[in-house]
Design a protein around this motif. Structure first.
Motif, PDB file in Angstrom:
ATOM      1  N   UNK A  56      -8.338   5.112  24.309  1.00 22.59           N
ATOM      2  CA  UNK A  56      -8.014   6.101  25.339  1.00 22.59           C
ATOM      3  C   UNK A  56      -6.606   5.644  26.223  1.00 22.59           C
ATOM      4  N   UNK A  57      -5.742   6.472  26.654  1.00 24.32           N
ATOM      5  CA  UNK A  57      -4.519   6.298  27.240  1.00 24.32           C
ATOM      6  C   UNK A  57      -4.739   5.680  28.528  1.00 24.32           C
ATOM      7  N   UNK A  58      -3.773   5.068  29.110  1.00 18.93           N
ATOM      8  CA  UNK A  58      -3.823   4.547  30.501  1.00 18.93           C
ATOM      9  C   UNK A  58      -4.197   5.709  31.584  1.00 18.93           C
ATOM     10  N   UNK A  59      -4.075   6.841  31.222  1.00 21.90           N
ATOM     11  CA  UNK A  59      -4.596   8.052  32.290  1.00 21.90           C
ATOM     12  C   UNK A  59      -6.016   7.652  32.404  1.00 21.90           C
ATOM     13  N   UNK A  79       2.543   3.976  32.520  1.00 23.27           N
ATOM     14  CA  UNK A  79       2.350   5.556  32.375  1.00 23.27           C
ATOM     15  C   UNK A  79       1.417   5.860  31.328  1.00 23.27           C
ATOM     16  N   UNK A  80       0.782   7.208  32.023  1.00 27.02           N
ATOM     17  CA  UNK A  80      -0.480   7.591  31.433  1.00 27.02           C
ATOM     18  C   UNK A  80      -0.569   7.938  30.051  1.00 27.02           C
ATOM     19  N   UNK A  81       0.405   8.074  29.208  1.00 34.01           N
ATOM     20  CA  UNK A  81       0.488   8.819  27.863  1.00 34.01           C
ATOM     21  C   UNK A  81       0.247   7.349  27.116  1.00 34.01           C
ATOM     22  N   UNK A  82       0.489   6.060  27.567  1.00 34.77           N
ATOM     23  CA  UNK A  82       0.487   4.978  26.501  1.00 34.77           C
ATOM     24  C   UNK A  82      -0.881   4.495  26.205  1.00 34.77           C
ATOM     25  N   UNK A 427       3.837   0.602  23.208  1.00 33.52           N
ATOM     26  CA  UNK A 427       4.307  -0.164  24.564  1.00 33.52           C
ATOM     27  C   UNK A 427       3.761   0.596  25.799  1.00 33.52           C
ATOM     28  N   UNK A 428       3.144   1.858  25.513  1.00 35.19           N
ATOM     29  CA  UNK A 428       2.775   2.411  26.898  1.00 35.19           C
ATOM     30  C   UNK A 428       3.773   2.783  27.872  1.00 35.19           C
ATOM     31  N   UNK A 429       5.054   3.098  27.070  1.00 34.32           N
ATOM     32  CA  UNK A 429       6.005   3.570  28.209  1.00 34.32           C
ATOM     33  C   UNK A 429       6.316   4.933  28.197  1.00 34.32           C
ATOM     34  N   UNK A 430       5.534   5.870  27.391  1.00 34.10           N
ATOM     35  CA  UNK A 430       5.322   7.016  27.226  1.00 34.10           C
ATOM     36  C   UNK A 430       6.524   7.799  26.512  1.00 34.10           C
ATOM     37  N   UNK A 431       7.442   6.866  25.995  1.00 32.48           N
ATOM     38  CA  UNK A 431       8.657   7.372  25.241  1.00 32.48           C
ATOM     39  C   UNK A 431       8.445   8.423  24.011  1.00 32.48           C
TER      40      UNK A 431
END
Length: 458
Positions: A56-59, A79-82, A427-431
C-alpha cells in the motif's frame, strides 16, 4: 474492589501501527490511553521486517487521528504515492507518532495476563463493575499490576508463526532442527543471511505471497551464487491458479509476486513438491535435513528450511477473559464470516468496528491483525477503522461507533509497488508513476509477504 473506572486509563497492548492509532483516537475522545510494548521501541515487530516493502502507498498507511496528533509537532506527511519499506514506515511515521504520545507509551512491558480485578472467568457477581487488572513483566524480572477501565489488544500475530506440521502442530523433529528453520522472509542484503542461503538447497513451505517473495529472492540469489536452489513445498497440487491471477490479478502487486514465483520455477531455480503435508523433520549424519510427508514422501539433502505457513494469535494471556472466538479462525464470532479467506480477499472484507469486535467481556476488544485470528488478508486501513470505532464506543458515542467511515473497492486497496515498482518510486517522493501492468525487476528489497505486509499492515 469496586470503583468508578472513569479515572483509569484505557490500556492498549502493542505499540505497532494499530495500537498507536488506537491511542491517538482515544486521546481525541478525551480518554487517557496507556500503551504497553513488549519490545524496546515502537513498532518492534515492523522493525523485524524492515527490509520488506509494503503493498500500500503512504496514502493508505497514515491514520487520520494520528496525523492530527503529529501535525502540530512539525511532522511532514510522506508523499501519498510512495511505497515504503517497513523501515521507512517506522522512521517516517510510527516512531514520530510514539514520540508524540510520549510517556503514554511504555517499552519493555510484556503483558502476561489480563483479568477482572478479583474475578476469574468463572465469577459472575458484580463482574462488569470491576476494573481490569493487567499483569506486566519487565526485562529485569520485575512484575507489576496495572488497573484499566478497558483493554484494547493490538499485539498482532508476528510472534506466533504457524509451524511446519500439516496438522497445525510442530512436525516431529521441527523443534530439534530449529537452527536450520526460519519462519521469516530472509533479508538477503544482510551478509550473514545471504551466506546462510547462498549456494544452498532450501525448502520453502507455503503458498502465500510470503512464499512467493522468498522464492523470488532465492531465484535472484541463484543468478549470482551458483548452487543456490529452492524446493517449494506445497500441500496442494500445482495449477495455474497456484500463482494467483498474474497480470490479470485484481491486486497487481500480488499478481507480480505470483509471476515472480512462476519465473523461479520455470527458470529452474526452484522445483515444486506438490501434495506434500509435512509430518516430520529429520537430520542426516552430515547435518542436512529431510522433510517427511504424512504419506512417507521425502524431500532430502536440504541445507535450510523457510516455513511461511501463516501466523496465529497469542491468546495465552487472555484466558481469564470471556472471549467469543470462532472455533476455526480464532477471530471474534461476528467478524469471522466477514474475513473467511475461502470467501474474501482484502478488498472484499466489509469495513467493521466495535460491534463486530465485541465479546461477552464488556470493554475488551481485539483489534488489528490479532482480530483476524488465523485469517491472512488484513489491511492497515481496516485496522484504523476498527480503532476509530472502538474509541467512539468506549467514549459512549455509539452512533459514531456504528457508522462506517471506510470504503474498500472490490479490487482492494493493496494495489501497490510490490516487486515491480520503479527504483525511484521506492523513495516515496512521488516523482515517478507506478506502471499500470506488472513487470518484474531485479529484487532490491523483498516485497510484502501477502496481500498485506508480514506485520499486518498493507
Amino acid at each position: 474492589m469496586t470503583s468508578d473506572r472513569t479515572d483509569l486509563p484505557v490500556l492498549v497492548i502493542g505499540a505497532g501501527p494499530i495500537g498507536l492509532a488506537a491511542a491517538a483516537h482515544l486521546l481525541e475522545r478525551g480518554l487517557e490511553p496507556l500503551v504497553l510494548e513488549a519490545g524496546p521501541s515502537a513498532a518492534t515487530a515492523v522493525r523485524d521486517w524492515s527490509h520488506v516493502r509494503l503493498f500500500s502507498p503512504w496514502a493508505e498507511l497514515v491514520d487520520a487521528a494520528a496525523e492530527r496528533l503529529l501535525t502540530p509537532t512539525g511532522w511532514t506527511r510522506p508523499d501519498g504515492a510512495g511505497y515504503p519499506t517497513g523501515g521507512d514506515w517506522v522512521e517516517r511515521y510510527l516512531r514520530p507518532l510514539a514520540d508524540a504520545l510520549g510517556g503514554r507509551v511504555r517499552y519493555g512491558a510484556r503483558v502476561t495476563g489480563v483479568a477482572r480485578a478479583g474475578r476469574d472467568r468463572i465469577v459472575d457477581a458484580d463482574r462488569e463493575r470491576q476494573p481490569f487488572t493487567v499483569h506486566v513483566e519487565h526485562p529485569d524480572g520485575r512484575e507489576e499490576r496495572l488497573p484499566a477501565r478497558a483493554v484494547v489488544d493490538a499485539s498482532g500475530t508476528w510472534s506466533t508463526p504457524n509451524p511446519l506440521g500439516a496438522n497445525g502442530l510442530p512436525a516431529l523433529g521441527e523443534r530439534a532442527a530449529a537452527d536450520r528453520i526460519s519462519y521469516r522472509v530472509p533479508d538477503l542484503r544482510d551478509p550473514a543471511v545471504r551466506a546462510r542461503y547462498a549456494g544452498k538447497r532450501t525448502a520453502v513451505a507455503g503458498t502465500g505471497a510470503s512464499a512467493f517473495t522468498a522464492l523470488a529472492a532465492l531465484a535472484d540469489l541463484a543468478e549470482e551464487e551458483p548452487g543456490t536452489h529452492a524446493v517449494w513445498v506445497l500441500r496442494r497440487g500445482l495449477t495455474g491458479s497456484t500463482y494467483g491471477g498474474g497480470a490479470a490479478d485484481q491486486l497487481p502487486a500480488r499478481g507480480a509476486l505470483g509471476l515472480a514465483a512462476k519465473a523461479a520455477v520455470d527458470g529452474g531455480h526452484a522445483e515444486a513438491l506438490t501434495g506434500f503435508r509435512t509430518a516430520a523433520v529429520e537430520r542426516a549424519a552430515d547435518g542436512r535435513l529431510a522433510l517427511v510427508a504424512e504419506d512417507g514422501t521425502r524431500a532430502e539433502e536440504l541445507d535450510e528450511v523457510i516455513a511461511l505457513t501463516g501466523l496465529r494469535p497469542d491468546l495465552s494471556f487472555l484466558t481469564e477473559l470471556r472471549l467469543a472466538l470462532d472455533d476455526r479462525l480464532q477471530a471474534p464470532v461476528a467478524l469471522a464470516p466477514l474475513i473467511d479467506p475461502n470467501q474474501h480477499s482484502c478488498g472484499t472484507v466489509y469495513p467493521h468496528g466495535a460491534r463486530e469486535l465485541a465479546h461477552p467481556e464488556q470493554d475488551v476488544h481485539l483489534v488489528g491483525m490479532k482480530s483476524y485470528g488465523r485469517a491472512p488478508t488484513f489491511l492497515a486501513l481496516t485496522g484504523y477503522e476498527q480503532v476509530r470505532s472502538v474509541a467512539a464506543a468506549l467514549a459512549g458515542d455509539h452512533e459514531a461507533a456504528a457508522r462506517v467511515e471506510l470504503t474498500l473497492p472490490e479490487t482492494g486497496v493493496c494495489g501497490g509497488a510490490g516487486r515491480y515498482d520503479e527504483p525511484a518510486a521506492d523513495r516515496g517522493d512521488g516523482c515517478c508513476a507506478i506502471p499500470a501492468t506488472p513487470r518484474l525487476i531485479t529484487l532490491g528489497a523483498p516485497s510484502a509477504g501477502g496481500s498485506c505486509s508480514p506485520g499486518g499492515g498493507c
